[in-house]
Design an enzyme around this catalytic site. Structure first.
Site, PDB file in Angstrom:
ATOM      1  N   ASP A 406       0.843  -1.195   0.000  1.00  0.00           N
ATOM      2  CA  ASP A 406       0.000   0.000   0.000  1.00  0.00           C
ATOM      3  C   ASP A 406       0.882   1.250   0.000  1.00  0.00           C
ATOM      4  O   ASP A 406       2.104   1.164   0.147  1.00  0.00           O
ATOM      5  CB  ASP A 406      -0.888  -0.044   1.258  1.00  0.00           C
ATOM      6  CG  ASP A 406      -1.944   1.044   1.259  1.00  0.00           C
ATOM      7  OD1 ASP A 406      -2.288   1.543   0.174  1.00  0.00           O
ATOM      8  OD2 ASP A 406      -2.415   1.394   2.355  1.00  0.00           O
ATOM      9  N   GLU A 409       2.534   5.066  -4.011  1.00  0.00           N
ATOM     10  CA  GLU A 409       2.486   6.005  -5.170  1.00  0.00           C
ATOM     11  C   GLU A 409       3.822   6.706  -5.386  1.00  0.00           C
ATOM     12  O   GLU A 409       4.107   7.026  -6.545  1.00  0.00           O
ATOM     13  CB  GLU A 409       1.362   7.028  -4.972  1.00  0.00           C
ATOM     14  CG  GLU A 409      -0.029   6.428  -5.060  1.00  0.00           C
ATOM     15  CD  GLU A 409      -0.376   5.507  -3.900  1.00  0.00           C
ATOM     16  OE1 GLU A 409       0.078   5.776  -2.781  1.00  0.00           O
ATOM     17  OE2 GLU A 409      -1.079   4.509  -4.128  1.00  0.00           O
ATOM     18  N   ASP A 480      -8.849   3.709  -2.212  1.00  0.00           N
ATOM     19  CA  ASP A 480      -9.812   4.173  -1.213  1.00  0.00           C
ATOM     20  C   ASP A 480     -11.096   4.723  -1.819  1.00  0.00           C
ATOM     21  O   ASP A 480     -11.316   5.936  -1.870  1.00  0.00           O
ATOM     22  CB  ASP A 480      -9.158   5.219  -0.310  1.00  0.00           C
ATOM     23  CG  ASP A 480      -8.011   4.603   0.478  1.00  0.00           C
ATOM     24  OD1 ASP A 480      -7.902   3.364   0.493  1.00  0.00           O
ATOM     25  OD2 ASP A 480      -7.228   5.365   1.072  1.00  0.00           O
TER      26      ASP A 480
HETATM   27  C1  GLC Z   1      -4.674   3.326   2.822  1.00  0.00           C
HETATM   28  C2  GLC Z   1      -5.175   2.118   2.062  1.00  0.00           C
HETATM   29  C3  GLC Z   1      -6.232   1.411   2.865  1.00  0.00           C
HETATM   30  C4  GLC Z   1      -5.673   1.040   4.221  1.00  0.00           C
HETATM   31  C5  GLC Z   1      -5.153   2.257   4.949  1.00  0.00           C
HETATM   32  C6  GLC Z   1      -4.451   1.922   6.266  1.00  0.00           C
HETATM   33  O1  GLC Z   1      -5.668   4.283   2.927  1.00  0.00           O
HETATM   34  O2  GLC Z   1      -5.617   2.449   0.788  1.00  0.00           O
HETATM   35  O3  GLC Z   1      -6.698   0.292   2.179  1.00  0.00           O
HETATM   36  O4  GLC Z   1      -6.640   0.402   4.982  1.00  0.00           O
HETATM   37  O5  GLC Z   1      -4.231   2.955   4.128  1.00  0.00           O
HETATM   38  O6  GLC Z   1      -3.392   1.074   6.054  1.00  0.00           O
END
Ligand code: GLC
Length: 749
Positions: A406, A409, A480
């Site tokens: 995650d 980017e 998200d």
């Molecule tokens: C980001 C991710 C999400 C995750 C969060 C906490 O917003 O896109 O899926 O739950 O971080 O890790």
């Protein structure tokens, strides 16, 4: 502008062309794929999307004809003119795609008006060239173009008249059509028009811009801030050929482990082992099938990657082993940001070995993510990828079965990384401006390779950010989203376009990540999720809990119904992944992919195909209990009632809250398994075939569902043949390949 053509040489598959003011090349990769290359930054391609040599031995001719240099294969003709204008033709002479020679007209007009305005306001007047990109390709439009692909972009299926950017972006706000960029950069476009279909892949990792007739109806363009002009024309007779060609070039989604196709439960906010245990128990108690629980950032010690929060999650690995006894697999999140913390092993190792990105002055660059001050691994260095890969073993040793990447980017809480933060591209320095869009790609590659070494199984990686070609290493989710009906609506075109852009293994957060889910929204979302290649319910801290039992009995029953249906259809999904590895065709497909000559399919956003023969038309509007469904040519059978419908027509069908309209094409054979709670609960030795009237053949694939033994022949490939007029219970079975234990029983339903 390169000026007049002077000479050319043919070197293997490459035609190097000298112009008055520089040199460019055209490369013939296959009869249907050609590359157009103008080296502006580096002499070689340095592609991150394309790995290995893709040029085949292919026969082509190079001839000067009038003003043009013609390069002709059996399937495609390129004509190269002065100034390196390139036009593509079909073998029968039909023009497929031509460069625009007039310049971006609208821009010139804008600049005139704009200049007056600027003068009036007393501003400095820019030069007309300021409106152009350093790298720019402008293509003429005939007027009837439809555009598909481009990965995860917002909005509808057909991208005509819209503009987008490629700059991987962490967007916490609701993703609306107004966003030109989300998390992924996949600069691949399919153009469909009366006279043909083709794909263009712009292989450039810098920030780039795609305008599909929005600026002017006479042309569409691609522009980038820097890098080479390096693009591929992918021709084909049909749209499916173009998708196959593109995935031949950038790679195909590899066959996943079978359990990964089951149902996943996640939430940012499972804060303890106890909570995880509760989730696992509840699924089994309610007999709602589930394979996987995702551990979000709270399992880590202070959000330090490759550590364990013993205070809340107990001894490392204990809870993983405990839920594994009930058949649950664990997937753990790993973010790229390494906490700046002297004495923390990963930080110290990274500093000692020079693994982190730096400022132009040579200091380690610091920004902030979940752990506060954090530094960014330089995944462009092979040594960093190895290190990151080896660290996966920390997780697999604890019993973790997949890694969720995650924030890659890369995300940053103290403003975007400046463009000049220094990373590495293998053996040369590369500033953030060139690294940004491939950061998630390189992290996924490191993770995939590390997992493969660590446990020898088919790696399960999920990533939020990626570039073209990441499909070889990772599945994706659309980031998200929110619990909004408009986001459920968008899920269908988004997943269809991701599929056509190579990402066959993709999903959305079922129920929506941010905002509060309602029972009705969850019931409708699970109907889309059940057919999404990646099927995961995930939500955000602070939002309403949205596991199926958080609402009423009806919601539980509807979730159970569709999750169970997914498990029944597992062999069908698995077959589609097997085919995808061979052909690159996605698992879920917009109707236009198979019915491109039928205008009704060009803008169909509310229905999709799973494979070629199962059509799903989910309700994606609040309160709606009917659905307008378009069925393309042929006879279609309602999946539940088996009622036949003639195609090439719209139908208004009943779709109460527990129903998702589904239709199967005549002659189809759909393999199913007995109901199960998770993969591995029972031996999968009985296959049940749903056979629909008509003539059909179907290839079914079977293997151990976990490792790479299939690549050494350990699999079965069955052919099922069903003839029109035969007894519905009679099908012919042929073994096309035998290398694995056969089913004990194959039953015709
Ligand atoms: C980001 C991710 C999400 C995750 C969060 C906490 O917003 O896109 O899926 O739950 O971080 O890790």
């Amino acid at each position: 502008m390169l000026g007049k053509k002077i000479s050319y040489q043919v070197n293997g598959n490459e035609i190097q062309i000298q112009f008055e003011k520089g040199e460019a090349s055209l490369r013939v990769l296959t009869a249907e794929i050609m590359n157009v290359f103008l080296p502006k930054e580096t002499k070689d391609h340095r592609s991150k999307a394309i790995e290995g040599e893709k040029a085949q031995s292919v026969s082509f001719t190079v001839k000067e004809e009038g003003e043009a240099l013609c390069i002709t294969t059996e399937k495609l003709i390129a004509k190269v003119y002065d100034d390196f204008f390139v036009d593509f033709y079909k073998p029968d002479g039909t023009l497929l795609c031509a460069d625009d020679r007039t310049g971006r007209v609208f821009t010139e007009q804008i600049s005139e008006r704009f200049i007056e305005f600027l003068k009036a306001e007393g501003h400095e007047v820019p030069d007309a060239s300021d409106f152009h990109y350093p790298v720019e390709v402008v293509k003429k439009m005939d007027g009837d173009e439809k555009f598909y692909g481009l990965g995860d972009k917002t909005g509808f299926l057909n991208k005509r008249d819209y503009e987008y950017e490629n700059w991987n972006s962490d967007i916490p706000q609701a993703h609306t059509e107004g966003y030109r960029a989300l998390y992924k950069s996949i600069p691949f476009l399919i153009t469909l028009k009366k006279t043909g279909v083709y794909g263009l892949f712009f292989d450039n990792t810098y920030r780039s811009y795609i305008n599909l007739g929005k600026e002017n109806e006479g042309y569409f363009y691609y522009g980038a801030d820097a890098g080479n002009l390096d693009y591929y024309m992918i021709a084909g007779e049909k749209m499916t050929d173009v998708v196959s060609g593109y995935t031949y070039l950038t790679g195909r989604t590899p066959l996943p482990q079978l359990w990964t196709l089951g149902y996943h439960q996640s939430r940012w906010g499972y804060e303890s082992a106890e909570q995880i245990r509760g989730i696992a128990e509840k699924y089994r108690e309610l007999q709602i099938p589930c394979d996987t629980i995702h551990f979000d950032i709270d399992y880590m010690d202070g959000y330090r990657v490759f550590t364990w929060n013993e205070k809340d999650f107990g001894k490392p690995g204990e809870i993983i082993a405990e839920i594994a006894e009930k058949g649950f697999k664990t997937v753990c999140i790993i973010d790229p940001g390494v906490k700046l913390d002297e004495g923390y092993e990963k930080y110290d190792e990274g500093i000692a070995n020079d693994y982190f990105a730096k400022t132009p002055e040579g200091e380690v660059y610091v920004n902030a993510v979940w752990p506060g001050d954090a530094v960014y691994p330089d995944f462009g260095k092979p040594a960093v990828r190895n290190w990151w890969g080896e660290n996966q073993k920390y997780l697999t040793d604890l019993g973790v079965r997949g890694t969720w990447n995650d924030m890659n980017e890369p995300a940053s809480f103290r403003g975007e990384l400046p463009k000049d933060v220094m990373f590495t591209d293998e053996d040369r320095p590369l500033p953030h401006a060139g690294m940004h869009n491939i950061y998630g790609h390189l992290m996924s590659k490191a993770t995939y390779e590390g997992l493969k070494k660590a446990d020898g199984k088919r790696p399960f990686v999920i990533t939020r950010a990626c570039y073209a070609g990441t499909q070889k290493y990772s599945t994706v989710w659309t980031g998200d989203n929110q619990s909004l009906w408009s986001h459920l609506q968008m899920a269908v075109p988004q997943l269809c376009n991701l599929g056509m852009s190579g990402f066959a293994f993709a999903g959305t957060d079922v129920g929506g990540f941010g905002a509060d889910c309602t029972p009705e929204l969850l019931c409708r979302w699970v109907q889309v999720g059940a057919f999404s290649p990646l099927f995961r319910n995930h939500s955000s801290k602070g939002s309403t809990y949205q596991e199926p039992w958080q609402f009423d009995e009806k919601t539980i029953a509807i979730n159970r119904k569709f999750i169970s249906l997914r498990y029944q259809l597992l062999p069908y999904f698995y077959d589609l992944f097997y085919q995808c590895e061979k052909t690159g065709l996605p698992v879920i497909r917009p109707l236009v992919l198979h019915y491109e000559n039928d205008p009704e399919t060009w803008n169909l956003n509310g229905e999709f195909l799973v494979g070629e023969n199962l059509l799903v038309a989910p309700v994606v509007e609040q309160g709606m209990t009917k659905k307008l469904v378009y069925l393309p040519e042929g006879t279609w059978y309602d999946f539940e009632t088996k009622k036949p419908y003639a195609g090439k027509q719209y139908y208004m069908v009943e779709a109460p809250i527990d129903t998702c309209p589904m239709f199967v094409k005549e002659g189809s054979i759909i393999p199913t398994y007995e109901p199960m709670q998770y993969v591995g609960e029972k031996p999968l030795d009985v296959l049940k075939l749903m056979v629909f009237p008509g003539t059909g053949r179907y290839e079914h694939y079977q293997d151990n569902g976990t490792d790479f033994a299939y690549q050494n022949g350990e699999y079965n490939l069955y052919e099922f043949i069903h003839e029109e007029g035969c007894d519905a219970e009679e099908i012919e079975i042929k073994m096309l390949h035998e290398g694995y234990t056969r089913y004990k029983k194959i039953q015709v339903l």
